[in-house]
Scaffold this active site. Sequence first.
Site, PDB file in Angstrom:
ATOM      1  N   THR A  87       5.530   8.723  52.785  1.00 12.03           N
ATOM      2  CA  THR A  87       5.057   7.524  52.080  1.00 12.03           C
ATOM      3  C   THR A  87       6.233   6.834  51.410  1.00 12.03           C
ATOM      4  OG1 THR A  87       2.991   8.680  51.643  1.00 12.03           O
ATOM      5  CG2 THR A  87       3.459   6.731  50.291  1.00 12.03           C
TER       6      THR A  87
ATOM      7  N   CYS B  64      30.344  11.815  37.075  1.00 16.20           N
ATOM      8  CA  CYS B  64      30.173  13.192  37.526  1.00 16.20           C
ATOM      9  C   CYS B  64      31.281  14.094  37.022  1.00 16.20           C
ATOM     10  CB  CYS B  64      30.103  13.250  39.046  1.00 16.20           C
ATOM     11  SG  CYS B  64      31.522  12.541  39.842  1.00 16.20           S
TER      12      CYS B  64
ATOM     13  N   THR C  61      24.507   7.921  47.082  1.00 19.04           N
ATOM     14  CA  THR C  61      24.921   9.230  47.601  1.00 19.04           C
ATOM     15  C   THR C  61      24.213   9.494  48.925  1.00 19.04           C
ATOM     16  OG1 THR C  61      25.290  10.031  45.354  1.00 19.04           O
ATOM     17  CG2 THR C  61      25.008  11.708  47.068  1.00 19.04           C
TER      18      THR C  61
ATOM     19  N   GLN D 298      29.559  -0.181  43.147  1.00 17.16           N
ATOM     20  CA  GLN D 298      29.977  -0.873  41.922  1.00 17.16           C
ATOM     21  C   GLN D 298      30.158  -2.375  42.142  1.00 17.16           C
ATOM     22  OE1 GLN D 298      30.223   0.477  38.894  1.00 17.16           O
ATOM     23  NE2 GLN D 298      30.024   2.642  39.469  1.00 17.16           N
TER      24      GLN D 298
ATOM     25  N   ASN E 289      35.065   2.759  40.908  1.00 16.67           N
ATOM     26  CA  ASN E 289      34.145   3.020  39.801  1.00 16.67           C
ATOM     27  C   ASN E 289      34.841   3.482  38.530  1.00 16.67           C
ATOM     28  OD1 ASN E 289      34.428   5.272  41.796  1.00 16.67           O
ATOM     29  ND2 ASN E 289      33.613   6.430  40.078  1.00 16.67           N
TER      30      ASN E 289
ATOM     31  N   SER F  93      23.206   0.768  45.295  1.00 11.54           N
ATOM     32  CA  SER F  93      22.324   1.604  44.472  1.00 11.54           C
ATOM     33  C   SER F  93      21.717   0.756  43.365  1.00 11.54           C
ATOM     34  CB  SER F  93      23.161   2.727  43.867  1.00 11.54           C
ATOM     35  OG  SER F  93      22.347   3.616  43.153  1.00 11.54           O
ATOM     36  N   ALA F  94      20.385   0.847  43.184  1.00 10.71           N
ATOM     37  CA  ALA F  94      19.704  -0.046  42.236  1.00 10.71           C
ATOM     38  C   ALA F  94      20.134   0.186  40.790  1.00 10.71           C
ATOM     39  CB  ALA F  94      18.190   0.141  42.361  1.00 10.71           C
TER      40      ALA F  94
HETATM   41  N1  PLP Z   1      29.725   5.450  44.820  1.00 14.10           N
HETATM   42  C1  PLP Z   1      30.191   4.911  43.687  1.00 14.10           C
HETATM   43  C2  PLP Z   1      31.397   4.025  43.728  1.00 14.10           C
HETATM   44  C3  PLP Z   1      29.552   5.186  42.468  1.00 14.10           C
HETATM   45  O1  PLP Z   1      30.026   4.652  41.348  1.00 14.10           O
HETATM   46  C4  PLP Z   1      28.421   6.046  42.463  1.00 14.10           C
HETATM   47  C5  PLP Z   1      27.759   6.418  41.193  1.00 14.10           C
HETATM   48  O2  PLP Z   1      28.390   6.609  40.178  1.00 14.10           O
HETATM   49  C6  PLP Z   1      27.959   6.554  43.688  1.00 14.10           C
HETATM   50  C7  PLP Z   1      28.637   6.235  44.845  1.00 14.10           C
HETATM   51  C8  PLP Z   1      26.715   7.405  43.760  1.00 14.10           C
HETATM   52  O3  PLP Z   1      25.609   6.569  43.572  1.00 14.10           O
HETATM   53  P1  PLP Z   1      24.131   7.114  43.283  1.00 14.10           P
HETATM   54  O4  PLP Z   1      24.093   7.436  41.833  1.00 14.10           O
HETATM   55  O5  PLP Z   1      23.236   5.961  43.633  1.00 14.10           O
HETATM   56  O6  PLP Z   1      23.903   8.277  44.165  1.00 14.10           O
END
Ligand code: PLP
Length: 391
Positions: A243, A330, A81, A188, A160, A208-209
């Site tokens: 930091t 979400c 995000t 994803q 996703n 994203s980790a």
């Molecule tokens: N983009 C996609 C395709 C995702 O599936 C997600 C999380 O579900 C995000 C962005 C947001 O990622 P983060 O949870 O690392 O903010």
Amino acid sequence: MPNMQQPAERPIYLDYHATTPVDPRVAAAVLDAMITEFGNANSVEHLYGEVAARLVEDARFEVANLVSAEPEGVHFTSGSTEAIQLALAHALATHKRPLRVALTTVEHRALLDRVVDHERGGDIALSWLPVDQFARLDLDALEKTCQEGVDLVCVMAANNEVGTIYPIEAVNSIAAKAGASILVDATQAAGRIPLDALSLGITYLTISAHKIYGPKGIGALIVPPELHIRPDHGRIAGTGDGTPNVSGIVGLGEACRLRRLEMDFDEPRIANQRNTLEKLLHDSVECLATNGDPKNRLSGNLHISVPGVPNDVIVTKLRHLVALSTGAACSSGAQTRSHVLMAMRLPEAIQVGALRIGLGKFTTDEEIDLAATYISQASRAAQRSSDVWRQ
Ligand code: PLP
């Protein structure tokens, strides 16, 4: 592979698109960075800080390596995000307003909502890129939009919800002809399909980790090294004034390293399990539909619909047996209709009965067999009690 078998009373976890369990090897690296190598990476006048700074650089290298990018172009963030926000902030700061953005109708809300907000504020002029009933992108529409003039093309690497994989190489060659930058949300896809940021010419790529068996709260925006992302383009965890989150960054780096080494082994096995589950469900649940691109989807994705049966009824029946989702993480909490399924123009009955199942590297064959039984029993019971099926 470590034994991730859950205690019997815990539901089978099949929501890997929402998040993944942390790989114990990643957790060990994070713990080491918290307890042993706890130095402040900005305090390099002594050994503790020096080691921490080196760990950050090692992680930067691993992140870049996973997506064939240059380490200098890796900017750590708190997740995708924030990486998306940083990319947009950079694009806005380096183009004249309004920024002309072309966006697929199935992007994640983290991007879509932000772009729509900017459009309302007059900073962005938005063109929507439509998809078909399999969530596949219409490349002709993209070409037409680009010919009309675009600064930034946003196409995710894989969806996703329904798992459809997008042709980033083709997208980029169309965008490049129009002189447009390209933002690829690879949250994803990274670590599941090969991605070559440099040769694909991707301007902004986000990862994203916590989607790749790493910790939550850490991710990266990856850009070509010549693109100067400055702290005033947005908050940049790890490279800004504060930091750095060394342990999180170490976790991301280790997660990327393991995905690079193990993805080719894990993903075909996961796809086989997915195919088995899909067949078992189709054999036992009448009228079941599979959504997304059957020929080109993420190996761990199984998006199905029990037509006309409200998906929350099935998810509730499965609550103590199988953890799965009605859609994007979400939107499922709020029980809103999926914008992805709407964009695919799926029939109402298919949208109502949609279930997103996500498999991952810790999913076992036994779990697949059990999950097939539980999901089909819950679906058939829900069908029997549903109005649609009683008519
Ligand atoms: N983009 C996609 C395709 C995702 O599936 C997600 C999380 O579900 C995000 C962005 C947001 O990622 P983060 O949870 O690392 O903010």
